[in-house]
Design a protein around this motif. Sequence first.
Motif, PDB file in Angstrom:
ATOM      1  N   LEU A 151      48.243  29.880 -11.892  1.00 34.67           N
ATOM      2  CA  LEU A 151      48.554  31.265 -11.557  1.00 34.67           C
ATOM      3  C   LEU A 151      47.997  31.597 -10.175  1.00 34.67           C
ATOM      4  CD1 LEU A 151      47.602  32.965 -14.956  1.00 34.67           C
ATOM      5  CD2 LEU A 151      49.886  32.315 -14.159  1.00 34.67           C
ATOM      6  N   PRO A 152      48.791  32.188  -9.316  1.00 34.95           N
ATOM      7  CA  PRO A 152      48.273  32.572  -7.994  1.00 34.95           C
ATOM      8  C   PRO A 152      47.266  33.712  -8.108  1.00 34.95           C
ATOM      9  CG  PRO A 152      50.506  33.390  -8.281  1.00 34.95           C
ATOM     10  CD  PRO A 152      50.215  32.544  -9.485  1.00 34.95           C
ATOM     11  N   TRP A 153      46.306  33.723  -7.211  1.00 38.23           N
ATOM     12  CA  TRP A 153      45.307  34.776  -7.226  1.00 38.23           C
ATOM     13  C   TRP A 153      44.887  35.119  -5.805  1.00 38.23           C
ATOM     14  CZ3 TRP A 153      40.822  33.018  -5.010  1.00 38.23           C
ATOM     15  CH2 TRP A 153      40.510  31.652  -5.123  1.00 38.23           C
ATOM     16  N   ARG A 154      44.207  36.250  -5.668  1.00 39.41           N
ATOM     17  CA  ARG A 154      43.711  36.689  -4.358  1.00 39.41           C
ATOM     18  C   ARG A 154      42.196  36.779  -4.399  1.00 39.41           C
ATOM     19  NH1 ARG A 154      41.917  41.968  -4.140  1.00 39.41           N
ATOM     20  NH2 ARG A 154      42.382  43.252  -5.965  1.00 39.41           N
ATOM     21  N   PHE A 155      41.599  36.796  -3.216  1.00 37.13           N
ATOM     22  CA  PHE A 155      40.155  36.957  -3.112  1.00 37.13           C
ATOM     23  C   PHE A 155      39.773  38.430  -3.226  1.00 37.13           C
ATOM     24  CE2 PHE A 155      40.733  32.876  -0.915  1.00 37.13           C
ATOM     25  CZ  PHE A 155      39.732  32.117  -1.527  1.00 37.13           C
ATOM     26  N   LEU A 156      38.702  38.703  -3.939  1.00 38.42           N
ATOM     27  CA  LEU A 156      38.175  40.061  -4.029  1.00 38.42           C
ATOM     28  C   LEU A 156      37.737  40.554  -2.654  1.00 38.42           C
ATOM     29  CD1 LEU A 156      37.196  42.468  -5.786  1.00 38.42           C
ATOM     30  CD2 LEU A 156      35.037  41.216  -6.093  1.00 38.42           C
ATOM     31  N   HIS A 157      37.189  39.637  -1.850  1.00 37.19           N
ATOM     32  CA  HIS A 157      36.712  39.975  -0.508  1.00 37.19           C
ATOM     33  C   HIS A 157      37.672  39.350   0.506  1.00 37.19           C
ATOM     34  CE1 HIS A 157      33.063  41.332  -2.476  1.00 37.19           C
ATOM     35  NE2 HIS A 157      33.042  40.184  -3.127  1.00 37.19           N
ATOM     36  N   PRO A 158      38.455  40.157   1.216  1.00 37.68           N
ATOM     37  CA  PRO A 158      39.519  39.632   2.090  1.00 37.68           C
ATOM     38  C   PRO A 158      39.033  38.649   3.157  1.00 37.68           C
ATOM     39  CG  PRO A 158      39.782  41.999   1.775  1.00 37.68           C
ATOM     40  CD  PRO A 158      38.461  41.631   1.171  1.00 37.68           C
ATOM     41  N   GLU A 159      37.804  38.800   3.639  1.00 40.19           N
ATOM     42  CA  GLU A 159      37.316  37.906   4.690  1.00 40.19           C
ATOM     43  C   GLU A 159      37.208  36.459   4.197  1.00 40.19           C
ATOM     44  OE1 GLU A 159      33.599  39.788   2.788  1.00 40.19           O
ATOM     45  OE2 GLU A 159      35.662  40.345   3.276  1.00 40.19           O
ATOM     46  N   ILE A 160      37.103  36.274   2.903  1.00 42.53           N
ATOM     47  CA  ILE A 160      36.992  34.921   2.348  1.00 42.53           C
ATOM     48  C   ILE A 160      38.329  34.194   2.424  1.00 42.53           C
ATOM     49  CG2 ILE A 160      36.260  33.542   0.362  1.00 42.53           C
ATOM     50  CD1 ILE A 160      34.032  35.173   1.690  1.00 42.53           C
ATOM     51  N   ASP A 161      39.420  34.937   2.384  1.00 40.14           N
ATOM     52  CA  ASP A 161      40.741  34.302   2.464  1.00 40.14           C
ATOM     53  C   ASP A 161      40.902  33.542   3.779  1.00 40.14           C
ATOM     54  OD1 ASP A 161      43.603  33.995   1.496  1.00 40.14           O
ATOM     55  OD2 ASP A 161      43.925  34.994   3.415  1.00 40.14           O
ATOM     56  N   VAL A 162      40.461  34.125   4.879  1.00 35.68           N
ATOM     57  CA  VAL A 162      40.549  33.457   6.179  1.00 35.68           C
ATOM     58  C   VAL A 162      39.673  32.207   6.190  1.00 35.68           C
ATOM     59  CG1 VAL A 162      40.140  33.697   8.657  1.00 35.68           C
ATOM     60  CG2 VAL A 162      41.046  35.626   7.353  1.00 35.68           C
ATOM     61  N   GLU A 183      48.436  27.216  11.816  1.00 31.27           N
ATOM     62  CA  GLU A 183      46.980  27.261  11.693  1.00 31.27           C
ATOM     63  C   GLU A 183      46.381  25.855  11.753  1.00 31.27           C
ATOM     64  OE1 GLU A 183      46.289  29.625   8.169  1.00 31.27           O
ATOM     65  OE2 GLU A 183      46.215  31.457   9.365  1.00 31.27           O
ATOM     66  N   SER A 184      47.075  24.877  11.204  1.00 31.77           N
ATOM     67  CA  SER A 184      46.611  23.498  11.297  1.00 31.77           C
ATOM     68  C   SER A 184      46.586  23.039  12.751  1.00 31.77           C
ATOM     69  CB  SER A 184      47.503  22.570  10.473  1.00 31.77           C
ATOM     70  OG  SER A 184      47.417  22.883   9.104  1.00 31.77           O
ATOM     71  N   LYS A 185      47.605  23.399  13.494  1.00 32.16           N
ATOM     72  CA  LYS A 185      47.659  23.040  14.909  1.00 32.16           C
ATOM     73  C   LYS A 185      46.512  23.681  15.678  1.00 32.16           C
ATOM     74  CE  LYS A 185      52.646  22.265  15.425  1.00 32.16           C
ATOM     75  NZ  LYS A 185      53.875  22.725  16.112  1.00 32.16           N
ATOM     76  N   ALA A 186      46.220  24.951  15.361  1.00 27.86           N
ATOM     77  CA  ALA A 186      45.138  25.651  16.051  1.00 27.86           C
ATOM     78  C   ALA A 186      43.785  25.005  15.746  1.00 27.86           C
ATOM     79  CB  ALA A 186      45.128  27.120  15.633  1.00 27.86           C
ATOM     80  N   VAL A 187      43.575  24.627  14.490  1.00 28.84           N
ATOM     81  CA  VAL A 187      42.312  23.981  14.106  1.00 28.84           C
ATOM     82  C   VAL A 187      42.173  22.627  14.805  1.00 28.84           C
ATOM     83  CG1 VAL A 187      41.050  22.944  12.191  1.00 28.84           C
ATOM     84  CG2 VAL A 187      42.133  25.179  11.900  1.00 28.84           C
ATOM     85  N   ALA A 188      43.250  21.842  14.821  1.00 30.79           N
ATOM     86  CA  ALA A 188      43.207  20.522  15.467  1.00 30.79           C
ATOM     87  C   ALA A 188      42.893  20.654  16.949  1.00 30.79           C
ATOM     88  CB  ALA A 188      44.532  19.796  15.258  1.00 30.79           C
ATOM     89  N   ALA A 189      43.518  21.622  17.614  1.00 27.69           N
ATOM     90  CA  ALA A 189      43.286  21.822  19.043  1.00 27.69           C
ATOM     91  C   ALA A 189      41.851  22.264  19.301  1.00 27.69           C
ATOM     92  CB  ALA A 189      44.267  22.860  19.581  1.00 27.69           C
ATOM     93  N   ASP A 219      41.486  38.577  10.545  1.00 24.11           N
ATOM     94  CA  ASP A 219      42.423  38.304   9.449  1.00 24.11           C
ATOM     95  C   ASP A 219      43.290  37.070   9.654  1.00 24.11           C
ATOM     96  OD1 ASP A 219      44.014  39.212  11.470  1.00 24.11           O
ATOM     97  OD2 ASP A 219      44.894  40.881  10.349  1.00 24.11           O
ATOM     98  N   SER A 220      42.909  36.195  10.582  1.00 28.58           N
ATOM     99  CA  SER A 220      43.684  34.972  10.777  1.00 28.58           C
ATOM    100  C   SER A 220      42.768  33.839  11.207  1.00 28.58           C
ATOM    101  CB  SER A 220      44.782  35.175  11.824  1.00 28.58           C
ATOM    102  OG  SER A 220      44.209  35.310  13.120  1.00 28.58           O
ATOM    103  N   VAL A 221      43.187  32.632  10.939  1.00 32.39           N
ATOM    104  CA  VAL A 221      42.413  31.469  11.360  1.00 32.39           C
ATOM    105  C   VAL A 221      42.336  31.402  12.875  1.00 32.39           C
ATOM    106  CG1 VAL A 221      42.389  28.940  11.410  1.00 32.39           C
ATOM    107  CG2 VAL A 221      42.846  30.139   9.266  1.00 32.39           C
TER     108      VAL A 221
END
Length: 232
Positions: A151-162, A183-189, A219-221
């Motif tokens: 089942l899909p779920w969300r984080f209670l604390h939004p900052e944890i999602d990032v 986001e994978s490309k940004a992390v690799a770079a 709110d984004s990687v």
Amino acid sequence: LLAAREAIERILPLMAKNGLAMRIYGMSVENFSAAENARLNKGITAEQVHEAAAFMIRTNRRWPDQFRLSPGGLSMILFTPWTTLADLRLNVEHIERCPLIDHAFALSRKLQLFPGRPVTLLAERDGLVVTGRDDHFYNAGCMTGADQDDLPWRFLHPEIDVLWRLARRLSVDGGRLPPDDPESKAVAAFRLRAPGETGKPLALFRRALEAAARHPGTDSVTGLLERLGRPG
């Protein structure tokens, strides 16, 4: 395992004499946070984990052919719907301390919810089970059949999602994501530009954790990585 230490130590010489062996397989810490472990109904403490890990390492060195460790080490559930920044800080400290936990593997571990289970009912009570997914397919190994789905779920604390999205892309699971994932490309770079130890998965995640604490609302990687490149 701790309760069986004396018995294990007694039988290992007999196992060696008879050409037998035992393998420690599929053992999980779950979480080093007492609050998280209570929700997961795990009655162990962080110090017990370290005590067990020390016993396993010591016994494996003494009886390498009879007391065999799992190649993957100890597993975890690092992220749950209730995870907080404090939980992650605590876990990072203990992951660094425990030699049986693979850092890049631990960062990929997220709770999967299945219908009717107590932890799922708790998430439903707290309004954390949702109807759709906003990330790529994920399976921590809990789904073993084609007709099984979590089942899909969300984080209670939004900052944890990032932080989860960053952790996944730093982890062993990152290579399973689509090659065109932005986001994978940004992390690799970013990692290509990070000097030495600072680009390693857990070290980079620790820095991101503190950046998320200093800059709530990121709110984004890519936004979080930009914060890492700035002072303050």
